[in-house]
Structures are given as C-alpha cells and as structure tokens.
Design an enzyme around this catalytic site. Structure first.
Site, PDB file in Angstrom:
ATOM      1  N   ILE A 264       0.845  -1.191   0.000  1.00 51.20           N
ATOM      2  CA  ILE A 264       0.000   0.000   0.000  1.00 51.20           C
ATOM      3  C   ILE A 264       0.883   1.245   0.000  1.00 51.20           C
ATOM      4  O   ILE A 264       1.843   1.347   0.771  1.00 51.20           O
ATOM      5  CB  ILE A 264      -0.916   0.014   1.241  1.00 51.20           C
ATOM      6  CG1 ILE A 264      -1.770  -1.267   1.273  1.00 51.20           C
ATOM      7  CG2 ILE A 264      -1.810   1.244   1.245  1.00 51.20           C
ATOM      8  CD1 ILE A 264      -2.520  -1.448   2.583  1.00 51.20           C
ATOM      9  N   CYS A 265       0.510   2.174  -0.856  1.00 56.87           N
ATOM     10  CA  CYS A 265       1.259   3.425  -0.953  1.00 56.87           C
ATOM     11  C   CYS A 265       0.744   4.427   0.068  1.00 56.87           C
ATOM     12  O   CYS A 265      -0.394   4.880   0.000  1.00 56.87           O
ATOM     13  CB  CYS A 265       1.134   4.000  -2.365  1.00 56.87           C
ATOM     14  SG  CYS A 265       1.962   5.591  -2.575  1.00 56.87           S
TER      15      CYS A 265
END
Length: 234
Positions: A86-87
């Site tokens: 996840i960014c």
C-alpha cells in the site's frame, strides 16, 4: 544484516504497545523475525468496515527507523487489494517523506484513518459499501483459516468460536417446534386432527338421530299398554 539499533527500537515499540494498547489495533512481531510484524485493525463503527477484523503485515528494513517499512493487508476488505503493498506517506513508496520518529503505532493509526478515506492510491481498489460490509462480516472467518493468524492472534480465534456458539444458541432459541410433533409435520397434522374431530361429531349426531326398530317397537307397545289400562278396569 539486521542492525542492532533496529532490534532495540522494535523491541521498545512492542513493549510500549503491550503497556498502552491502541484502540482498534493489535500488532505483534513474528516470533522468528523481529522485522516482520503482523497486525489486526478492527473496523470503525459508523463505517462499512464496522465489525470487520483486518489482518495485515508490516515489513521493516534492516536499518529501521531510518527507512520506512512496507505495508500490506491480507484480509479481503474492499479498500486495499490483498497481499499488495500500500502506498502511504509512511510506507516505502515515499522514503522522502518518512520521519524516523514515526513508530508502529503511528503507522497503523494512519493506516486505519486512511482506510476510511476514499482517496485512490497504489494498492487501493474500488468497491461498494455493501461489498465492504459483506467482507467485514466474513473477515473473522477468513482470518481463522490462516495458520499464521491463528498462531499470532489466538484471542480472535476464541472470539470467532464464541460467535459461532452464540449463533447456535440463538438458532435453537428462535426455532419453534411442537413438543410432540416434528416441525416438518406439525402444520399438516393440525388439519388432519381437525378432520378427525369433525368426523366424530358427525357420527355422534347420526347415531343420535338413528333409533333401532326394536327400541321403537318397545316404546310403542308400552305406550299402548298405558293407554289401555283404563279400559281394562271397566
């Protein structure tokens, strides 16, 4: 090679989490690897994630806290793709924004907040609120099929078993059964019993209306004898 500073830092953070737990968040390091942590986020009330339990993983670099970790979620949730990094500004996607003072607690608190947000990012997906609610209801059962989850979070396995027991008890409570007749046949038995009662009533009425011939003859003879007594006296 894991730097000694990383080990000390992560051990310290774990002690702090044990001493002061974060609401809706549980996080623990893997028994075999201090750099791999597993977490559980509990869905916030008033959101489509309410009632959900979301298992994920944080992978710290050997030189943490000077570099950010990678973050992923394992449980299907409708917000982030399972097993995809996840960014976040606190993840290894943005090392330029990473701050060494951030900790496991601040990372997961930020993730829980970002989960409610609808902003797109690398690793996010788009689903309806109804789909998110459905996944939330199934999340605990999904997690309890994972051996790693069961090993690291046994309290949630107990919660899952307790929920199943409550459902079973509830099912027995609301189930209505006749004490003498099986539920499947009870509805058919009622009209059958009523038919029998009606048939008995008709038979009784018929028997009351019908009179045997010999009884009729006896009554007529007795009546005639009574009427003839005055004439016999003369």
């Amino acid at each position: 090679m894991v730097e000694r500073a990383s080990v000390k830092r992560l051990q310290k953070e774990f002690r702090e989490l044990c001493k002061e737990p974060i609401p809706q968040i549980v996080a623990r390091p893997s028994p075999n690897d201090i750099l791999e942590w597993h977490y559980v986020l509990e869905g916030s009330e008033g959101t489509p994630y309410a009632g959900g339990y979301y298992h994920g993983k944080i992978k710290f670099p050997p030189d943490y806290p000077f570099k950010p970790p990678s973050i992923s979620m394992i449980t299907p949730n409708g917000r982030f793709a399972p097993h995809k990094k996840i960014c976040l500004s606190m993840s290894d996607f943005h090392p330029e924004t990473w701050n060494p003072i951030w900790s496991v607690s601040s990372i997961l608190t930020g993730l829980l907040s970002f989960m409610i947000d609808k902003s797109d990012t690398t690793g996010s997906i788009t689903t309806t609120d109804a789909e998110k609610r459905q996944l939330a209801r199934k999340s605990l059962a999904y997690n309890c099929k994972d051996k790693t989850f069961m090993k690291m979070f046994p309290e949630y396995l107990e919660k899952y078993e307790q929920q199943n027991e409550e459902k079973s008890v509830f099912g027995l409570t609301v189930k209505k059964e006749h004490p003498c007749l099986p539920q499947a046949n009870f509805e058919h038995a009622v009209p059958q019993l009523q038919d029998r009662v009606n048939a008995n009533d008709v038979a009784i009425k018929r028997r009351s209306k019908e009179m045997p011939f010999w009884l009729l003859f006896l009554l007529v003879s007795g009546f005639g004898l009574v009427m003839a007594l005055p004439l016999l006296q003369l």
